[in-house]
Enzyme design. Structure first.
Site, PDB file in Angstrom:
ATOM      1  N   GLU A  68      -3.763   1.362  -7.565  1.00 16.03           N
ATOM      2  CA  GLU A  68      -4.116   2.879  -6.442  1.00 16.03           C
ATOM      3  C   GLU A  68      -3.284   3.927  -6.952  1.00 16.03           C
ATOM      4  OE1 GLU A  68      -6.563   1.082  -3.202  1.00 16.03           O
ATOM      5  OE2 GLU A  68      -4.471   1.661  -2.393  1.00 16.03           O
ATOM      6  N   SER A  72     -10.286   7.176  -3.388  1.00 17.63           N
ATOM      7  CA  SER A  72     -11.219   7.769  -3.678  1.00 17.63           C
ATOM      8  C   SER A  72     -12.630   7.599  -4.333  1.00 17.63           C
ATOM      9  CB  SER A  72     -11.508   9.356  -4.374  1.00 17.63           C
ATOM     10  OG  SER A  72     -10.027   9.920  -3.317  1.00 17.63           O
ATOM     11  N   GLY A 107      -7.213   8.359   0.159  1.00 19.20           N
ATOM     12  CA  GLY A 107      -7.434   9.466   1.021  1.00 19.20           C
ATOM     13  C   GLY A 107      -7.819  10.640   1.542  1.00 19.20           C
ATOM     14  N   HIS A 151       1.161  -1.293  -0.051  1.00 16.02           N
ATOM     15  CA  HIS A 151      -0.190  -0.063  -0.157  1.00 16.02           C
ATOM     16  C   HIS A 151       0.425   1.197  -0.154  1.00 16.02           C
ATOM     17  CE1 HIS A 151      -2.540   2.923   1.657  1.00 16.02           C
ATOM     18  NE2 HIS A 151      -3.624   2.377   0.799  1.00 16.02           N
TER      19      HIS A 151
END
Ligand code: PEP
Length: 257
Positions: free
Chosen positions: A167, A213, A173, A95
């Site tokens: 991502e 998002s 975030g 991540h």
């Protein structure tokens, strides 16, 4: 591709009590869902054992990270066999927060992907370009490098058990900017192209999930991409009142397909 993978990483959120309440409700919601929707949740380590005992196999249970060694002097780390021992189905690797704050790099992630596959744990490998890559017009190159290093020496048989989460770092975030649908579809097509380059036709079998998002307003549009095989959702999935309508929309989308 038959299945859509829909899941959430809780990051450093939710106590054990909150996690159990969430999971009980999600299980009820998932009872009558389309079989082509594969749900997964990725709680913090402290909740994993208890949730494993309370969950059946209809929702996959994942960990947020792991070391590549099975044991050793690695204070604060959790090993693949420790995750296997408690029956974990998948492990999230790379991540962008792990890359940014804990210096995770593609070479070490490659060791982790191998270690997960050796233990028959599904690696959910996260890749994504930074804002500066996008601004310099090298997003595709950045994704190619991450894929080629993280998946180095993975066999064409093993690759069928890997999930990729795309991502874009700038879209993730609270401070993230929503990516346009066209951009997401273009990057997913590029990722598929690289996977085919590396793994031949086996590259068609690798699910590519989108994260960053995702919300009720964009989820279905993203899923219309030919190479978008699921959604990896943060904030919009932590509260089931927000997540449930998204799941209902996906259910309808699957019925119409
Ligand atoms: C994430 O951080 O991986 C993520 C997808 O979060 P959000 O959906 O909140 O942008």
């Amino acid at each position: 591709m038959e299945k859509l993978y829909i899941g959430t990483n809780w990051k450093m959120h939710k106590s054990i009590k909150e996690g159990r309440e969430y999971t009980q409700k999600l299980k009820e919601m998932a009872r009558n869902k389309n079989e082509r929707m594969q749900l997964f949740i990725i709680p913090p380590y402290t909740s994993l054992s208890i949730l494993r005992e309370e969950m059946d196999s209809s929702i996959l249970l994942g960990a947020q990270n792991m070391h590549w060694e099975d044991e050793g002097p690695f204070t604060g780390e959790i090993s693949p066999s420790m995750l296997k021992e408690i029956g974990i189905d998948l492990v999230e690797l790379g991540h962008s927060e792990r890359r940014q704050y804990y210096n995770e790099n593609n070479v070490d992630l490659n060791k982790k992907v191998h270690a997960a596959l050796d233990k028959e744990i599904i690696p959910l490998l996260c890749i994504g370009e930074k804002l500066e890559d996008k601004e310099l017009g090298v997003s595709e190159e950045s994704l190619s490098v991450q894929l080629k290093i993280c998946l180095n020496n993975i066999s064409t048989t093993q690759i069928k058990n890997v999930l990729i989460a795309y991502e874009p770092v700038w879209a993730i975030g609270a401070g993230g900017t929503e990516a346009s649908t066209n951009y997401v579809h273009k990057m997913h097509d590029h990722i598929r192209k690289v996977l085919l380059e590396i793994f031949g036709d086996n590259g068609y079998d690798i699910p590519i999930l989108f994260g960053g998002s995702v919300n009720r307003g964009n989820a279905i549009e993203y899923l219309t991409g030919q190479n978008v095989n699921g959604l990896f959702i943060g904030r919009s999935a932590w509260d089931l009142e927000k997540f449930e309508p998204i799941l209902n929309d996906i259910e309808q989308f699957l019925q119409q397909k």
